[in-house]
Design a protein around this motif. Structure first.
Motif, PDB file in Angstrom:
ATOM      1  N   ARG A   1       0.825  -1.207   0.000  1.00 44.01           N
ATOM      2  CA  ARG A   1       0.000   0.000   0.000  1.00 44.01           C
ATOM      3  C   ARG A   1       0.863   1.262   0.000  1.00 44.01           C
ATOM      4  NH1 ARG A   1      -5.105   1.645   0.616  1.00 44.01           N
ATOM      5  NH2 ARG A   1      -5.510   3.608   1.708  1.00 44.01           N
TER       6      ARG A   1
ATOM      7  N   GLU B   1       2.358   1.851  -3.422  1.00 41.02           N
ATOM      8  CA  GLU B   1       1.362   2.244  -4.432  1.00 41.02           C
ATOM      9  C   GLU B   1       0.790   3.629  -4.162  1.00 41.02           C
ATOM     10  OE1 GLU B   1      -2.448   0.143  -6.670  1.00 41.02           O
ATOM     11  OE2 GLU B   1      -1.835  -0.556  -4.681  1.00 41.02           O
ATOM     12  N   THR B   2       0.410   3.932  -2.925  1.00 40.60           N
ATOM     13  CA  THR B   2      -0.314   5.169  -2.640  1.00 40.60           C
ATOM     14  C   THR B   2       0.582   6.312  -2.194  1.00 40.60           C
ATOM     15  OG1 THR B   2      -0.759   4.542  -0.338  1.00 40.60           O
ATOM     16  CG2 THR B   2      -2.357   3.832  -2.003  1.00 40.60           C
TER      17      THR B   2
END
Length: 283
Positions: free
Chosen positions: A126, A129-130
Motif C-alpha cells: 500500500r 502504491e499510494t
C-alpha cells in the motif's frame, strides 16, 4: 538521541548492515557479510546504490538496490532492483521506510537507470502504491509442479514488456549465492532450468530462463517437486502436473512493483511480464 543522518551506503557498513537485517528479520538466516558482499558488490551488472540512516554510531535504516539489465518493451535498459529494506525496531512508524525508497529512487534516476523494480509484501504494498507512486503490477503466481512447465521463450521474449537480459557473467554470479547455491539442472530448446533450495521442505525452488545468448548448459532432468514463483506472458507457458499455492498458504503474498523514471504514468502490462525467483532472490 542524535540527529538522524541520511547518507549513501558503503562497503564499510556491511557488518552493521548484517546486525540491522538480523533485528528486522530475525528468522531469516541468510544475511551474513559474505552474502551481502556477493549480493551488493560482486554483481557484474554494476555497483549498487543505497541509502543508510545513522543515529550516532548506530545504523537504524538501510535500503539497497542493485543494477538489473532488462528488456523494457524490447529495448535494452538498466533498472534498479530493490533488494533489502530494514529499519531498526526503535525507529519504526517514523516514515523512514518511505524516505529510504524516495532517496534510492532519486539515486537511480540520477545514475541514468530507466526505473525501479521490486517485490512488495502485504505490509508494504500500500505504501509503495499510494505514497510512492509505484505501479502495483501483479501478484506473483506460485505453484508446485512435478514436471517443469513448458514455456515458449522466444514468444515470451517477443511479447514481454519486461524481461531480464541474462549474460554468462550475471548467470554465473546468480548461481553462486552463498546462502543458497543454485544449479542448472536441465535445458530445453530455448530455456535453462535452474533449481535451488526453497522455504518448503523436500521441494526445490525452480525457474526457467531464456538460453538466448548464453553458453551455459544443463545436463540432466528436473525431477521431483519444484515451487515456481513469478510471472510469464499470457499464453506462453503451460503447466504440467502442477498445483497452485493458495494465497492463504503463502508466508507473504508477493506483488511486483514498478516505477518508471522517464514517464511516471507509464504502466507495464501485467500479462506481458517474464519474471521469476531468479530475478529477485526470493529464496
Amino acid at each position: 538521541m542524535s540527529e538522524l543522518v541520511f547518507r549513501a551506503a558503503e562497503p564499510a557498513d556491511l557488518d552493521r548492515t548484517v546486525e540491522l537485517m538480523g533485528l528486522g528479520f530475525p528468522v531469516a538466516h541468510k544475511f551474513s557479510r559474505g552474502f551481502l558482499q556477493w549480493q551488493y558488490y560482486d554483481n557484474p551488472a554494476g555497483p549498487p546504490l543505497g541509502c543508510n540512516i545513522d543515529d550516532g554510531a548506530r545504523l537504524v535504516g538501510h535500503l539497497m538496490g542493485i543494477p538489473l539489465n532488462v528488456r523494457r518493451r524490447g529495448q535494452p535498459v538498466t533498472v534498479t532492483l530493490i533488494m533489502n529494506v530494514a529499519t531498526h525496531p526503535d525507529f519504526r512508524g517514523r516514515g523512514l521506510f518511505l524516505e529510504l525508497v524516495r532517496r534510492v529512487a532519486e539515486m537511480s534516476a540520477a545514475r541514468g537507470h530507466a526505473g525501479v523494480v521490486g517485490v512488495a509484501n502485504a505490509q508494504t504494498i500500500r505504501a509503495y502504491e499510494t505514497r510512492l507512486s509505484f505501479q502495483n503490477v501483479a501478484g506473483l503466481e506460485a505453484h508446485v509442479e512435478f514436471l517443469p512447465q513448458r514455456t515458449d521463450m522466444a514468444r515470451a521474449l517477443a511479447t514481454a514488456d519486461f524481461a531480464h537480459r541474462w549474460t554468462d557473467d550475471t548467470l554465473g554470479w546468480r548461481l553462486k549465492n552463498p546462502a543458497n547455491p543454485l544449479k542448472i539442472v536441465a535445458e530445453t530448446a530455448d530455456s535453462l532450468i535452474v533449481e535451488g533450495a526453497s522455504s518448503l521442505p523436500f521441494v526445490r525452488a525452480r525457474g526457467a530462463i531464456p538460453r538466448e545468448g548464453l553458453t551455459a548448459r544443463g545436463h540432466g532432468l528436473a525431477v521431483g517437486p519444484g515451487v515456481v514463483l513469478g510471472l510469464t506472458p499470457a499464453g506462453t507457458s503451460r503447466r504440467r502436473l502442477a498445483l497452485p499455492i493458495p494465497e492463504r498458504l503463502r508466508p507473504s503474498p508477493l506483488r511486483m512493483i514498478w516505477l518508471n523514471h522517464d514517464r511516471p504514468g507509464d504502466r507495464l502490462d501485467p500479462d506481458r511480464i517474464l519474471f521469476s525467483f531468479l530475478d529477485f532472490d526470493a529464496f
